[in-house]
Design a protein around this motif. Sequence first.
Motif, PDB file in Angstrom:
ATOM      1  N   ILE A 186       0.835  -1.197   0.000  1.00  0.00           N
ATOM      2  CA  ILE A 186       0.000   0.000   0.000  1.00  0.00           C
ATOM      3  C   ILE A 186       0.872   1.250   0.000  1.00  0.00           C
ATOM      4  N   ALA A 187       1.890   1.268   0.844  1.00  0.00           N
ATOM      5  CA  ALA A 187       2.768   2.429   0.957  1.00  0.00           C
ATOM      6  C   ALA A 187       3.500   2.700  -0.352  1.00  0.00           C
ATOM      7  N   ALA A 188       4.012   1.643  -0.973  1.00  0.00           N
ATOM      8  CA  ALA A 188       4.755   1.812  -2.225  1.00  0.00           C
ATOM      9  C   ALA A 188       3.863   2.363  -3.338  1.00  0.00           C
ATOM     10  N   ARG A 189       2.663   1.818  -3.459  1.00  0.00           N
ATOM     11  CA  ARG A 189       1.738   2.301  -4.493  1.00  0.00           C
ATOM     12  C   ARG A 189       1.359   3.759  -4.243  1.00  0.00           C
ATOM     13  N   LEU A 190       1.124   4.104  -2.967  1.00  0.00           N
ATOM     14  CA  LEU A 190       0.776   5.492  -2.652  1.00  0.00           C
ATOM     15  C   LEU A 190       1.924   6.430  -2.983  1.00  0.00           C
TER      16      LEU A 190
ATOM     17  N   SER B   8       6.230  10.760  -4.261  1.00  0.00           N
ATOM     18  CA  SER B   8       7.048  10.952  -3.061  1.00  0.00           C
ATOM     19  C   SER B   8       8.013   9.799  -2.836  1.00  0.00           C
ATOM     20  N   GLY B   9       8.975  10.051  -1.967  1.00  0.00           N
ATOM     21  CA  GLY B   9       9.901   9.004  -1.573  1.00  0.00           C
ATOM     22  C   GLY B   9       9.280   8.121  -0.506  1.00  0.00           C
ATOM     23  N   ILE B  10       9.842   6.931  -0.350  1.00  0.00           N
ATOM     24  CA  ILE B  10       9.330   5.973   0.629  1.00  0.00           C
ATOM     25  C   ILE B  10      10.472   5.407   1.448  1.00  0.00           C
TER      26      ILE B  10
END
Length: 320
Positions: free
Chosen positions: A99-103, A109-111
């Motif tokens: 979820i975080a990567a797709r967002l 933005s960076g992750i």
Amino acid sequence: MAEVLVYVDHLDGVVRKPTLELLTLARRIGDPVAVALGAGAADTAAALAEHGAVKVLTADAPEFADYLVVPKVDALQAAYGAVSPVAVLVPSSAEGKEIAARLAVRIGSGIITDATDLEAGEEGPVATQSAFAASFTTKSRVSRGTPVITVKPNSAPVEASPAAGTVEALPVSFGESATGTKVVSRTARESTGRPELTEAAIVVSGGRGVNGAENFHIIEALADSLGAAVGASRAAVDAGWYPHSNQVGQTGKSVSPQLYIANGISGAIQHRAGMQTSKTIVAVNKDAEAPIFDLVDYGIVGDLFHVVPQLTEEITTRKG
């Protein structure tokens, strides 16, 4: 004060511990705004407010249960647009990281993944991570866009900090890709009565030295005396002695409990990568030269078949 989006991991309204830990970290950098999705989302409000959420955005729709990941990303993106946060925090589970990567891709933005700590910085939140199989500790920040950060369980204490917890409905429009992968069946996981491995405060693991599936009851008995989860090394899992779902290591699950007890585990780098961030590490191994002893806080050189039952008996006696 700036707002911080916190993605809520819950089961039918019961908030799981990693989310409460995220709220503790979120308060260091802003006011937590929780995003709860799916069945029971509104029921999470009381627990979230008790632990610092100033606002709880909720949405429920069949898509959250019937399809994989993308509907949740659509909802989190909608929350991001409504709040304009300084950071987005997500539990570092397999689903959470997707979820975080797709967002992060969607909002440009960076992750940062698998953070073990978070602090405020002059140029944005600074996350602590373990790198190169936990041989190094790094501090990182996102240099473009709003940081999207996944945090490992047991990285922060659960601290009550009552806040308003105002509940607001989150309008969500699902994109075409939201229904691209449908869930066609579910099988309930058989409950062992033990804590979930990645969230447990104590983990007791067995390795090659257990010498067979029939001997893992020794490891389980110690775990049960401590109220702990049971883990296994890759060698034990590959030999068929214990389920793959309990594997700790680079190709298994990464754990960071308060106490990790390794029994009959040599301490190869593959295993160390999955447990080296544990707060206190104890090892039982009859090989005094085993690499695991370079890592531990307390080491016992001895046969686990003699040591572990005595340890279990002593713990049971003291508790009784």
